[in-house]
Design a protein around this motif. Structure first.
Motif: not given
Length: 379
Positions: A341-357
């Motif tokens: 639902a968030l992705g459909a609003l243009g706010a994709p949800a994903f996991a993130c590593t500390p190095d990528l943050f």
């Protein structure tokens, strides 16, 4: 055969014909104490219970043994397994135990979950353990984070009459391609685009909204460290909010991430809608605001209201980022319906590593596409 014998355990590995002696026998004893022996059903098929019991002295000896025989990364895994399999959390409330353990992010999460039950005699030692982990993380993450975000802030402040060393040549060339002269093989730059100086002309607001339910322990630790790093940058105004079914603003403690961590209360329910309502009330410059929601999205509040708030913030110009986890633990468990639902609003949800943050934050500040890992999986 020696390695197989250590992996499989005792009785079930007799066919290896390998007898362990000296250091190998001691390593096998440390493994057996945690994972069981060699009868059918446990380690190598044993149903025998592990041998640490509830004795603080024996646990202390075992902690010393594993630090002697195994590398730090393995020690941390074995400690986590001991806490989970043998119910040793209560022993972590003793200062002697805390002094013997190998400190890591997961141990910090366990200590924070025990914070309310921790006796005063242990709290000072616990804070020292947490501070060591936090200082190590801050040392590892801060330099790259500041450099990446400073560059993003400079690039987000474009000016049209830049000095020579402030010219953004990439954007300038693209803006002047219509002035290409093929006979000279060059572009005439009628319009120059440059970087502004973030310290003078740009200020962004960042709101970190962190789910402090028990499953988010590692994410809370990393987010608190990053919150302190962001708060130390004059070009950013950073707010840190933690929530379960209640909402707590810990912004005034951001100068010390250890205080932030001990201000959290891991466990309990989740009301994302209430937390976002609070964050929304603190937004005064939506076009210059980045909201980062760190949550597994298991919502106990009003789902439709939560989604409406996200849509409203995005419509007002807020850059909204949803991180299902901020840790190195791999793919997290999360509510897939809410993520979709968030992705459909243009706010994709994903996991993130500390190095990528830092890269994720830089992209949000510059209002460009987020560097989503394994993007096809998240679409």
């Amino acid at each position: 055969m020696r390695r197989w014998r250590l992996v499989l355990g005792g009785d079930s590995a007799e066919s290896t014909g390998c007898t362990l002696t000296g250091r190998d026998a001691a390593m096998d004893g440390a493994l057996t104490a945690l994972y069981g022996g060699g009868k059918p059903g446990g380690r190598g098929g044993s149903n025998r219970s592990a041998g640490l019991g509830a004795s603080a002295p024996s646990v202390a000896r075992w902690l010393g043994d594993i630090r002697t025989y195994f590398p730090s990364s393995v020690v941390q895994v074995m400690q986590r397994d001991a806490i989970d399999r043998l119910g040793l959390s209560a022993l972590l409330l003793e200062p002697e135990m805390l002094e013997a353990v190998e400190a890591d992010v997961h141990l910090v999460g366990t200590l924070l979950s025990l914070n309310k039950a921790m006796p005063e005699t242990t709290k000072e030692t616990a804070r020292a353990v947490v501070r060591k982990v936090v200082d190590d993380l801050e040392k590892r993450l801060s330099t790259r984070t500041r450099a990446t975000l400073t560059g993003a802030l400079d690039r987000s402040a474009k000016i049209n009459r830049p000095r020579h060393h402030d010219i953004d040549w990439d954007r300038t060339i693209r803006a002047n391609l219509k002035n290409y002269l093929p006979e000279y093989g060059t572009v005439v730059p009628e319009r120059l685009i440059g970087y502004g100086r973030a310290a003078q002309s740009v200020k962004k607001d960042v709101i970190l909204c962190i789910d402090q339910s028990g499953s988010m322990a590692a994410s809370v630790v990393y987010a608190s460290v990053f919150g302190a790093v962001l708060a130390s940058m004059r070009t950013l105004q950073t707010r840190l909010v933690v929530f379960d079914t209640a909402v707590v603003d810990l912004t005034d403690q951001l100068d010390d991430p250890v205080d932030v961590l001990f201000g959290t209360q891991l466990g309990g329910g989740t009301d994302i809608n209430r937390a976002l309502a609070y964050c929304q009330s603190k937004i005064s410059r939506p076009a210059d605001t980045v909201v980062v929601l760190i949550s597994d999205l298991y919502e106990g509040g009003i789902r439709d209201e939560m989604l409406k708030r996200v849509a409203a913030m995005k419509a007002s110009g807020v850059q909204f980022v949803t991180l299902l986890a901020l840790s190195d633990e791999g793919t997290p468990a999360y509510d897939r319906d809410h993520a979709a639902a968030l992705g459909a609003l243009g706010a994709p949800a994903f996991a993130c590593t500390p190095d990528l943050f830092p890269e994720v934050m830089a992209a949000a500040i510059e209002k460009r596409a987020l560097p989503i890992p394994d993007k096809e999986t998240h679409q």
